[in-house]
Design a protein around this motif. Structure first.
Motif, PDB file in Angstrom:
ATOM      1  N   ASP A  37       0.855  54.912-176.451  1.00 55.22           N
ATOM      2  CA  ASP A  37       0.232  55.984-177.243  1.00 55.22           C
ATOM      3  C   ASP A  37       0.327  55.725-178.747  1.00 55.22           C
ATOM      4  O   ASP A  37      -0.633  55.948-179.486  1.00 55.22           O
ATOM      5  CB  ASP A  37       0.871  57.336-176.915  1.00 55.22           C
ATOM      6  N   ASN A  40      -2.033  53.058-179.721  1.00 55.56           N
ATOM      7  CA  ASN A  40      -3.381  53.624-179.680  1.00 55.56           C
ATOM      8  C   ASN A  40      -3.673  54.395-180.968  1.00 55.56           C
ATOM      9  O   ASN A  40      -4.763  54.271-181.556  1.00 55.56           O
ATOM     10  CB  ASN A  40      -3.513  54.544-178.467  1.00 55.56           C
ATOM     11  N   ASN A  44      -6.603  53.525-183.643  1.00 60.43           N
ATOM     12  CA  ASN A  44      -7.597  54.552-183.982  1.00 60.43           C
ATOM     13  C   ASN A  44      -7.703  54.753-185.486  1.00 60.43           C
ATOM     14  O   ASN A  44      -8.791  54.953-186.035  1.00 60.43           O
ATOM     15  CB  ASN A  44      -7.237  55.891-183.328  1.00 60.43           C
ATOM     16  N   ASN A  99      -1.789  44.285-174.920  1.00 61.42           N
ATOM     17  CA  ASN A  99      -1.337  45.117-176.038  1.00 61.42           C
ATOM     18  C   ASN A  99      -0.204  44.435-176.803  1.00 61.42           C
ATOM     19  O   ASN A  99      -0.162  44.479-178.039  1.00 61.42           O
ATOM     20  CB  ASN A  99      -0.863  46.480-175.529  1.00 61.42           C
ATOM     21  N   GLU A 185      -8.632  50.888-179.608  1.00 64.31           N
ATOM     22  CA  GLU A 185      -7.773  51.698-178.743  1.00 64.31           C
ATOM     23  C   GLU A 185      -6.908  50.767-177.915  1.00 64.31           C
ATOM     24  O   GLU A 185      -7.229  49.587-177.744  1.00 64.31           O
ATOM     25  CB  GLU A 185      -8.616  52.588-177.817  1.00 64.31           C
ATOM     26  N   ALA A 186      -5.818  51.282-177.410  1.00 63.98           N
ATOM     27  CA  ALA A 186      -4.922  50.485-176.576  1.00 63.98           C
ATOM     28  C   ALA A 186      -5.542  50.265-175.201  1.00 63.98           C
ATOM     29  O   ALA A 186      -6.312  51.089-174.703  1.00 63.98           O
ATOM     30  CB  ALA A 186      -3.579  51.196-176.436  1.00 63.98           C
ATOM     31  N   THR A 188      -5.166  50.246-171.237  1.00 68.69           N
ATOM     32  CA  THR A 188      -4.342  50.992-170.287  1.00 68.69           C
ATOM     33  C   THR A 188      -4.686  50.561-168.874  1.00 68.69           C
ATOM     34  O   THR A 188      -5.782  50.046-168.612  1.00 68.69           O
ATOM     35  CB  THR A 188      -4.560  52.510-170.398  1.00 68.69           C
TER      36      THR A 188
END
Length: 281
Positions: A37, A40, A44, A99, A185-186, A188
């Protein structure tokens, strides 16, 4: 004789156990996604789409101001043990590794800016030496060892033989303009398939790096360096040409060009790679 009064109790117990298992599974999935998170949020905030969304620029100077947040995220990655990692499903593992590669690459840039402005660092290659590249530096504490970026990409991702997905080359980012975009964005586990597909189309449809011109297909040098990865049967592709034909729409290949590529009658030319830093100007 079976006591019928026990039936409702047994049914309730079964339902309760099922609900508990579902809840624990959901919590485990949530925990895995929540791990990323903060990464992310940084993406962003500091990654900007350019070139009609085919590329991105990274505001490394601004990330320097959020360096504590980045380092906290990196510490959380380093805290994951090998046993924990091994217990995850493959999509969770691969999202984690992508990531990690991207975040530690950003850390390599940010930690070397010092008091300099980003424009004074022209390329990630400037962080290497005559004897070693920046990708061979062992500075990444991950899964119980101190690793290099090369270890993550070529060892854990490509070399493991687990994942066999050449689309990772459009997901890992080497902090250079020639690279596929650093995603804003990450990655997932739950979205990995769509994210990899989007990154692949995003890169291949970029006519500054991949384009057909009459009977010549001009493509990124990524396909020269890692050509073998595209010939290992991903979705039935045994050759680079077969892989590229899966994305003929993104490459804007007309039927005659598709036929020529299919019959190995189309010349393939690898373009020069731009190693300039993908920094926000």
């Amino acid at each position: 004789m079976f006591n019928t009064t026990l039936k409702p109790l047994l049914l309730s117990a079964t339902l309760l156990a099922t609900a508990l298992i579902t809840s624990l599974s959901s919590q485990a999935q949530s925990t895995t996604n929540n791990l990323h998170d903060s990464w992310n949020a940084l993406l962003n905030k500091h990654v900007v789409a350019i070139n009609h969304n085919h590329s991105t620029e990274v505001d490394y100077a601004a990330i320097q101001g959020d360096h504590t947040q980045l380092k906290t995220y990196l510490d959380s990655l380093s805290a994951v043990t090998q046993n924990e990692f091994d217990a995850w499903e493959k999509p969770k593992q691969l999202a984690f590794l992508i990531n990690a590669y991207n975040a530690f690459t950003v850390e390599l840039i940010v930690s070397n800016l010092g008091s300099k402005e980003p424009q004074n660092l022209k390329s990630i290659k400037d962080l290497g030496s005559f004897f070693s590249s920046p990708w061979s530096k062992a500075f990444v504490p991950l899964l119980g060892k101190t690793r290099s970026l090369d270890d993550i990409e070529h060892g854990l991702i490509r070399g493991s033989g687990k994942y066999n997905d050449p689309r990772i080359h459009f997901a890992v980012n080497c902090a250079s303009i020639g690279c596929p975009a650093l995603r804003g964005e990450a990655f997932t586990a739950t979205e990995l398939e769509s994210q990899l597909q989007q990154q692949t189309v995003r890169f291949l449809s970029d006519t500054t790096r991949n384009f057909a011109q009459e009977n010549t297909l001009n493509i990124s040098s990524i396909f020269k360096w890692y050509g073998d990865d595209f010939e290992k049967g991903f979705r039935g592709a045994e050759t680079l040409q077969q892989f590229l034909l899966q994305y003929s729409d993104a490459l804007k290949l007309v039927p005659a060009q598709q036929k020529a590529l299919r019959n190995n009658d189309m010349k393939v030319k690898f373009l020069d790679y731009n190693w300039d830093l993908n920094a926000r100007q």
